[in-house]
Design a protein around this motif. Structure first.
Motif, PDB file in Angstrom:
ATOM      1  N   PRO A  86      -0.497  -4.048   3.742  1.00 11.96           N
ATOM      2  CA  PRO A  86      -1.280  -4.493   2.579  1.00 11.96           C
ATOM      3  C   PRO A  86      -1.735  -3.304   1.737  1.00 11.96           C
ATOM      4  CG  PRO A  86      -2.006  -5.614   4.584  1.00 11.96           C
ATOM      5  CD  PRO A  86      -1.068  -4.529   5.010  1.00 11.96           C
ATOM      6  N   ARG A  87      -1.668  -3.444   0.432  1.00 11.77           N
ATOM      7  CA  ARG A  87      -2.000  -2.332  -0.457  1.00 11.77           C
ATOM      8  C   ARG A  87      -3.474  -1.952  -0.383  1.00 11.77           C
ATOM      9  NH1 ARG A  87       1.354  -3.584  -6.079  1.00 11.77           N
ATOM     10  NH2 ARG A  87       3.457  -3.525  -5.160  1.00 11.77           N
ATOM     11  N   TRP A  88      -4.328  -2.924  -0.069  1.00 12.15           N
ATOM     12  CA  TRP A  88      -5.767  -2.620  -0.062  1.00 12.15           C
ATOM     13  C   TRP A  88      -6.182  -1.723   1.109  1.00 12.15           C
ATOM     14  CZ3 TRP A  88      -7.488  -4.558   4.515  1.00 12.15           C
ATOM     15  CH2 TRP A  88      -6.876  -5.704   5.030  1.00 12.15           C
ATOM     16  N   ILE A  89      -5.272  -1.471   2.054  1.00 15.99           N
ATOM     17  CA  ILE A  89      -5.583  -0.547   3.145  1.00 15.99           C
ATOM     18  C   ILE A  89      -5.948   0.831   2.581  1.00 15.99           C
ATOM     19  CG2 ILE A  89      -4.610   0.688   5.131  1.00 15.99           C
ATOM     20  CD1 ILE A  89      -5.098  -2.102   5.903  1.00 15.99           C
ATOM     21  N   ALA A  90      -5.330   1.218   1.486  1.00 15.84           N
ATOM     22  CA  ALA A  90      -5.584   2.535   0.899  1.00 15.84           C
ATOM     23  C   ALA A  90      -7.029   2.702   0.435  1.00 15.84           C
ATOM     24  CB  ALA A  90      -4.633   2.768  -0.284  1.00 15.84           C
ATOM     25  N   ARG A  91      -7.738   1.591   0.225  1.00 14.26           N
ATOM     26  CA  ARG A  91      -9.118   1.668  -0.268  1.00 14.26           C
ATOM     27  C   ARG A  91     -10.120   1.889   0.863  1.00 14.26           C
ATOM     28  NH1 ARG A  91      -9.371  -2.089  -5.328  1.00 14.26           N
ATOM     29  NH2 ARG A  91     -11.590  -1.739  -5.049  1.00 14.26           N
ATOM     30  N   LEU A  92      -9.671   1.817   2.115  1.00 13.73           N
ATOM     31  CA  LEU A  92     -10.600   1.891   3.258  1.00 13.73           C
ATOM     32  C   LEU A  92     -10.827   3.353   3.656  1.00 13.73           C
ATOM     33  CD1 LEU A  92      -9.173  -1.092   5.368  1.00 13.73           C
ATOM     34  CD2 LEU A  92     -11.022  -1.113   3.663  1.00 13.73           C
ATOM     35  N   LYS A  93     -11.577   4.059   2.859  1.00 10.78           N
ATOM     36  CA  LYS A  93     -11.790   5.478   3.082  1.00 10.78           C
ATOM     37  C   LYS A  93     -12.692   5.770   4.284  1.00 10.78           C
ATOM     38  CE  LYS A  93      -9.320   6.485  -0.497  1.00 10.78           C
ATOM     39  NZ  LYS A  93      -7.949   7.027  -0.315  1.00 10.78           N
ATOM     40  N   ASN A  94     -13.409   4.766   4.783  1.00 14.48           N
ATOM     41  CA  ASN A  94     -14.294   4.967   5.944  1.00 14.48           C
ATOM     42  C   ASN A  94     -13.674   4.449   7.240  1.00 14.48           C
ATOM     43  OD1 ASN A  94     -16.505   6.133   4.499  1.00 14.48           O
ATOM     44  ND2 ASN A  94     -17.000   4.096   3.720  1.00 14.48           N
ATOM     45  N   LEU A  95     -12.406   4.008   7.184  1.00 12.24           N
ATOM     46  CA  LEU A  95     -11.772   3.399   8.347  1.00 12.24           C
ATOM     47  C   LEU A  95     -11.598   4.421   9.476  1.00 12.24           C
ATOM     48  CD1 LEU A  95     -10.715   0.527   8.980  1.00 12.24           C
ATOM     49  CD2 LEU A  95      -8.423   1.385   8.487  1.00 12.24           C
ATOM     50  N   VAL A  96     -12.041   4.036  10.666  1.00 11.44           N
ATOM     51  CA  VAL A  96     -11.942   4.894  11.855  1.00 11.44           C
ATOM     52  C   VAL A  96     -10.895   4.358  12.822  1.00 11.44           C
ATOM     53  CG1 VAL A  96     -13.180   5.809  13.866  1.00 11.44           C
ATOM     54  CG2 VAL A  96     -14.323   5.691  11.645  1.00 11.44           C
ATOM     55  N   LEU A  97     -10.789   3.036  12.952  1.00 12.62           N
ATOM     56  CA  LEU A  97      -9.859   2.402  13.896  1.00 12.62           C
ATOM     57  C   LEU A  97      -9.022   1.374  13.160  1.00 12.62           C
ATOM     58  CD1 LEU A  97     -10.674   1.149  17.475  1.00 12.62           C
ATOM     59  CD2 LEU A  97      -9.428  -0.306  15.908  1.00 12.62           C
ATOM     60  N   LEU A  98      -7.707   1.429  13.360  1.00  9.63           N
ATOM     61  CA  LEU A  98      -6.799   0.474  12.730  1.00  9.63           C
ATOM     62  C   LEU A  98      -5.749   0.024  13.732  1.00  9.63           C
ATOM     63  CD1 LEU A  98      -5.598  -1.041  10.296  1.00  9.63           C
ATOM     64  CD2 LEU A  98      -4.321   1.045   9.724  1.00  9.63           C
ATOM     65  N   GLN A  99      -5.613  -1.306  13.870  1.00 10.99           N
ATOM     66  CA  GLN A  99      -4.541  -1.899  14.668  1.00 10.99           C
ATOM     67  C   GLN A  99      -3.810  -2.883  13.772  1.00 10.99           C
ATOM     68  OE1 GLN A  99      -5.489  -3.455  18.625  1.00 10.99           O
ATOM     69  NE2 GLN A  99      -4.214  -5.230  18.202  1.00 10.99           N
ATOM     70  N   ILE A 100      -2.498  -2.645  13.554  1.00  9.61           N
ATOM     71  CA  ILE A 100      -1.744  -3.461  12.609  1.00  9.61           C
ATOM     72  C   ILE A 100      -0.274  -3.481  13.017  1.00  9.61           C
ATOM     73  CG2 ILE A 100      -1.227  -1.567  11.010  1.00  9.61           C
ATOM     74  CD1 ILE A 100      -1.865  -3.565   8.721  1.00  9.61           C
ATOM     75  N   ARG A 101       0.427  -4.578  12.655  1.00 12.61           N
ATOM     76  CA  ARG A 101       1.851  -4.729  12.988  1.00 12.61           C
ATOM     77  C   ARG A 101       2.591  -5.139  11.713  1.00 12.61           C
ATOM     78  NH1 ARG A 101       5.015  -5.270  17.369  1.00 12.61           N
ATOM     79  NH2 ARG A 101       3.202  -4.922  18.696  1.00 12.61           N
ATOM     80  N   VAL A 102       3.700  -4.430  11.415  1.00 14.97           N
ATOM     81  CA  VAL A 102       4.446  -4.706  10.181  1.00 14.97           C
ATOM     82  C   VAL A 102       5.939  -4.823  10.485  1.00 14.97           C
ATOM     83  CG1 VAL A 102       2.768  -3.538   8.690  1.00 14.97           C
ATOM     84  CG2 VAL A 102       4.660  -2.233   9.691  1.00 14.97           C
ATOM     85  N   CYS A 103       6.648  -5.528   9.595  1.00 14.54           N
ATOM     86  CA  CYS A 103       8.099  -5.672   9.719  1.00 14.54           C
ATOM     87  C   CYS A 103       8.852  -4.657   8.863  1.00 14.54           C
ATOM     88  CB  CYS A 103       8.530  -7.086   9.300  1.00 14.54           C
ATOM     89  SG  CYS A 103       7.868  -8.385  10.341  1.00 14.54           S
ATOM     90  N   ARG A 104       8.125  -3.913   8.053  1.00 15.64           N
ATOM     91  CA  ARG A 104       8.752  -2.897   7.220  1.00 15.64           C
ATOM     92  C   ARG A 104       7.714  -1.817   6.949  1.00 15.64           C
ATOM     93  NH1 ARG A 104      10.195  -5.963   3.291  1.00 15.64           N
ATOM     94  NH2 ARG A 104       8.431  -5.599   1.906  1.00 15.64           N
ATOM     95  N   LEU A 105       8.126  -0.551   7.056  1.00 14.85           N
ATOM     96  CA  LEU A 105       7.205   0.562   6.815  1.00 14.85           C
ATOM     97  C   LEU A 105       7.916   1.586   5.927  1.00 14.85           C
ATOM     98  CD1 LEU A 105       4.360   1.669   7.594  1.00 14.85           C
ATOM     99  CD2 LEU A 105       5.526   3.041   9.330  1.00 14.85           C
ATOM    100  N   SER A 106       7.547   1.597   4.670  1.00 17.33           N
ATOM    101  CA  SER A 106       8.159   2.522   3.720  1.00 17.33           C
ATOM    102  C   SER A 106       7.477   3.884   3.816  1.00 17.33           C
ATOM    103  CB  SER A 106       8.021   1.977   2.296  1.00 17.33           C
ATOM    104  OG  SER A 106       6.645   1.978   1.907  1.00 17.33           O
ATOM    105  N   PRO A 107       8.129   4.929   3.314  1.00 20.86           N
ATOM    106  CA  PRO A 107       7.478   6.243   3.282  1.00 20.86           C
ATOM    107  C   PRO A 107       6.152   6.214   2.532  1.00 20.86           C
ATOM    108  CG  PRO A 107       9.827   6.483   2.840  1.00 20.86           C
ATOM    109  CD  PRO A 107       9.543   5.011   2.849  1.00 20.86           C
ATOM    110  N   GLU A 108       6.058   5.377   1.483  1.00 19.81           N
ATOM    111  CA  GLU A 108       4.802   5.264   0.736  1.00 19.81           C
ATOM    112  C   GLU A 108       3.706   4.657   1.609  1.00 19.81           C
ATOM    113  OE1 GLU A 108       7.732   4.217  -0.339  1.00 19.81           O
ATOM    114  OE2 GLU A 108       8.140   5.828  -1.791  1.00 19.81           O
TER     115      GLU A 108
END
Length: 830
Positions: free
Chosen positions: A678-700
């Protein structure tokens, strides 16, 4: 001991009660509270001195009995303050029973004050033969020779050598009226100078204490100096570890015949004290105590502690006892160096069985319910700092899971429990019952922990006075406790599967002082409306129970901050817990888990000050509820932790519409899958822990993750077959990285993940060629451990072996030792 901290908390509660505005419902209590406060402050000063005394006399029968009685008095004061606080709550009807409870408690405490006030700490006399008659006469004469010059005696020696005993005996040799004012102060290793100075002032002028109302330390020092400037004074400073500016400037250099007695373990500090305090350092005399012999120390240990220690741990062989005693001596510095507040917080760990794993939040909630968090929000920070300090001291240890992606858990060091906490439980009014042992028992039990059934348990239950118990923990198959007798409980934690009945819940709902209630996996089906009686309740844990609806009275508990319901492992409608909402419901709620997706959006709409939320997302989802949830999340400006549980393969694509996520989000865990990040992940500047699963991961996408400035833990699931290696850069603060993919074709670039300590690689297929293996591991300069997990069906594949060998080769070339674990087993890499 933690006794001082108990008195400190009781004094704090009384101060809060006395500062409240006049209320006719508590007027009679407040009239009684003022002398209780004064008495408790006096007892605390005496206890501070007693705790600082050296040698076995400080643990004598008389001293221990007085200490235990004072702690009981402090606990009673806590109960009274809580009842008074309960009586002034809005919209609470004060019943005659509550008035009678407060009156009975007030009378009992009032009657205890004269008896406790008559006792004074006594120090056995130091015989002249012990010092030598000549040395004894010299020291006494030095204090009373009539010369006007300021003089000082420094008594130097190891711990237990009798420094305090000698100082006290010299102090007693002074005839009444010889000095205009006298005072004694225990300085210790880390003194609270404001408390120490106020304690001195109260002794120097006892009729009208010169307690300074200013918080300024310099002003307090000036008050002491000004009062002593033209007076003949005698001051004892016991157990000095350093000559701090406060100590250095405390005593005026007058010519009134004043005398100073100090005790210290350091000769250099003694000489430094002479230089700072005396106009002529030659007017100081140093006496070097001879430390007790090893045999005397061992004899004192065996008499005062070892018998209780042996009775507690029940070791059958002398060999095991000797080993435990060696461990006790080994860990003693770690325990002895803890201040009373740390010891009191640590003592609460006795409620857990050995090797019990707990989460950080659970412990903080219990500390808060026990009253150990004095204020919020600053108090919450203090509790976190205390826990961090215990972790830093290796008293509380992390539980090392083979899978680093699991939620962090902690446990108490086994030897700390066996060598100090369980043996000391009785001294702190804590009764611990396990399958073999019963901790040393005090006359009045304040906290009761039943770890399992014991042959003595049934008899103990019939003998206990339940009127004093404030905390009860019941685990496994421990016997049934008469809940109807527990009137003053603050903490109730029952972890016995399917053991509670409807009558038990009715008894629990009469515990009006209850703050922490955990009934996890107890078989509870229905919560009665009488739960409205629990006005002080802060935590309610009903997880893993077949409760399907909460009464509206739960929402009206205005102190409730943590509500834990449902079952995160079963995403079915049968696990859905309906929560009633209304105007001003859940006004203090900060943590809510686990709620159903179809209910979540409405709850978040009404309760917008939540900080932690866990949501169950079943495979059959309503698009209406999904859209509403995203709309509600946009308005949760205080949310810091968001967890979404879902079934295997469940899509979470609807979350892409969350354009504006909570800006202060620090933890995001999503079990379901996304097509892309999700594009809004970039806005989480205070994020300490992230667990996520994706079907595609681009260099961006990878760049977005790598630029999150505070990210420390990343669990990344990649549901696609890599056609080329993935270059990894950035991640400046990442410490744990777990990746679950089909083939681990990762390339760590130089400078990437500079703080990474633990790396986990999970893969399900063997690589197609020699090149599709992880590389660049040698660039991870902070790496300490690598975990490898692969599917059992490809265990014998030679291509899997290629990946493992490549990782082993990278470990051998690494600049620091790195531990390798494969499918849960440790592998030595030569």
């Amino acid at each position: 001991m933690a006794s001082l901290a108990v008195l400190e908390f009781a004094l704090w509660k009384l101060e809060r009660l006395l500062q409240q505005s006049e209320d006719p419902r508590t007027a009679s209590i407040r009239e009684k509270v003022r002398p209780m406060y004064d008495a408790l402050a006096s007892f605390k000063a005496e206890l501070e001195w007693l705790e600082g005394m050296e040698g076995p006399h400080a643990q004598g029968t008389s001293a221990n009995k007085w200490r235990n009685d004072v702690v009981d008095f402090a606990y009673g004061v806590e109960d009274l303050a809580d009842i008074a606080n309960f009586m002034v709550q809005d919209a609470i009807k004060v019943t005659p029973e509550l008035h009678d409870m407060a009156k009975s408690m007030t009378n009992r405490l009032d009657q205890s004050i004269p008896r406790l006030s008559r006792w004074k700490p006594s120090v056995p006399a130091v015989k002249a033969e012990f010092l030598g008659a000549s040395a004894w006469r010299k020291l006494v004469r030095f204090l009373s020779d009539g010369e006007e010059q300021l003089k000082a005696i420094a008594i130097v020696g190891f711990a237990g050598s009798g420094k305090t005993s000698l100082a006290m005996e010299l102090y007693r040799q002074i005839e009444e009226g010889e000095f205009e004012c006298q005072a004694i102060a225990l300085v210790s290793q880390r003194p609270d100078m404001k408390k120490l100075l106020n304690h001195l002032l109260s002794q120097l002028h006892p009729i009208e204490p010169l307690q300074s109302q200013t918080p300024d330390l310099g002003q307090l020092i000036d008050n002491v100096r000004e009062y002593l400037r033209d007076k003949r004074y005698l001051v004892v400073l016991d157990d000095i570890w350093q000559i701090s500016p406060g100590i250095e400037n405390l005593l005026p250099k007058n010519n009134c015949g004043s005398r100073i007695i100090m005790t210290t373990r350091n000769k250099r500090l003694a000489n430094l004290g002479f230089e700072k305090w005396l106009a002529d350092p030659g007017c100081g005399i140093m006496y070097d105590m001879e430390s007790l012999s090893v045999a005397e120390n061992m004899e004192n240990f065996s008499v005062a502690e070892n018998m209780e220690f042996r009775e507690t741990v029940h070791r059958d062989s002398n060999r095991d006892v000797q080993k435990l005693e060696r461990d006790r001596q080994r860990f003693n510095p770690s325990y002895a160096d803890l201040n009373p507040f740390l010891k009191l917080h640590l003592m609460l760990m006795c409620m857990f069985p050995p090797n019990y794993h707990f989460k950080r939040d659970l412990l903080l909630r219990i500390w808060r319910a026990e009253g150990f968090v004095m204020s919020r929000p600053s108090g919450e920070k203090t509790a976190n700092e205390i826990l961090d300090e215990l972790i830093d001291r290796n008293v509380i240890l992390p539980v090392r899971h083979n899978d680093i992606s699991q939620v962090e858990a902690w446990k108490v060091h086994d030897r700390m429990l066996e060598c100090f906490l369980y043996p000391s439980a009785g001294e702190e009014n804590f009764l611990v019952v396990s399958n073999m042992d019963v901790s040393t028992r005090s006359e009045r039990v304040r906290r009761l922990a039943l770890h399992s059934r014991n042959r003595e348990l049934d008899n103990l239950i019939t003998e206990l006075d339940f009127g004093y118990i404030s905390s009860l923990s019941v685990f496994k198959n421990a016997c049934k406790v008469p809940l109807e007798k527990l009137g003053y409980l603050r903490v109730l934690d029952i972890q016995c599967r399917n053991k509670l009945k409807d009558d038990d819940l009715r008894h629990i709902c009469r515990m009006v002082l209850l703050r922490y209630l955990s009934l996890r996996s107890t078989g509870v089906r229905k919560i009665p409306a009488e739960i409205s009686n629990l006005k002080f309740l802060e935590t309610l844990d009903l997880r893993d129970n077949p409760v399907q609806q909460l009464p509206e009275q739960v929402g009206q508990l205005h102190r409730l901050s943590d509500l834990l319901v449902g079952n995160q492992e079963h995403q079915t409608n049968s696990c859905r817990v309906k929560i009633c909402l209304g105007h001003r419901y859940f006004s203090s709620l900060q943590t809510l888990e686990t709620i159903h997706l179809n209910d979540a959006w409405l709850i978040l709409k009404y309760v917008r000050h939540l900080k932690e939320v866990a949501i169950m997302c079943p495979s059959q989802q309503s698009s209406y509820s999904q859209d509403k949830l995203c709309s509600s999340l946009k308005e949760c400006h205080e949310l810091q932790s968001l967890t979404l549980y879902s079934g295997l393969g469940c899509s979470m694509e609807f979350l892409h519409s969350l354009v504006k996520p909570p800006h202060d989000l620090r933890s995001l865990m999503v079990n379901g899958g996304f097509v892309s990040l999700p594009r809004w992940i970039a806005r989480l500047k205070n994020l300490v822990l992230l667990q996520i699963r994706v079907c595609r991961l681009s260099p961006e996408d990878l760049k977005v993750l790598g630029e999150l400035p505070r990210l420390q833990r990343l669990t990344l699931g990649l549901d696609f077959l890599m056609e080329q290696e993935i270059d990894i850069n950035g991640f400046p603060d990442l410490k744990r990285f777990s990746v679950d993919c089909r083939v681990p074709w990762l390339a760590f670039q130089q400078g990437a993940m500079p703080k990474l300590a633990e790396l986990e690689l999970k893969f399900r297929e063997a690589p197609e060629g020699q090149q599709s293996i992880p590389s660049g591991i040698s660039y991870l300069l902070s790496l300490k451990q690598i975990n490898i997990f692969y599917s059992s069906w490809c265990r014998c594949s030679p291509r899997v072996n290629v990946t493992v060998q490549a990782i082993m080769s990278a470990i051998r070339e690494h600049v620091r030792p790195v531990k390798l674990i494969i499918n849960g087993s440790f592998y030595s890499v030569q």
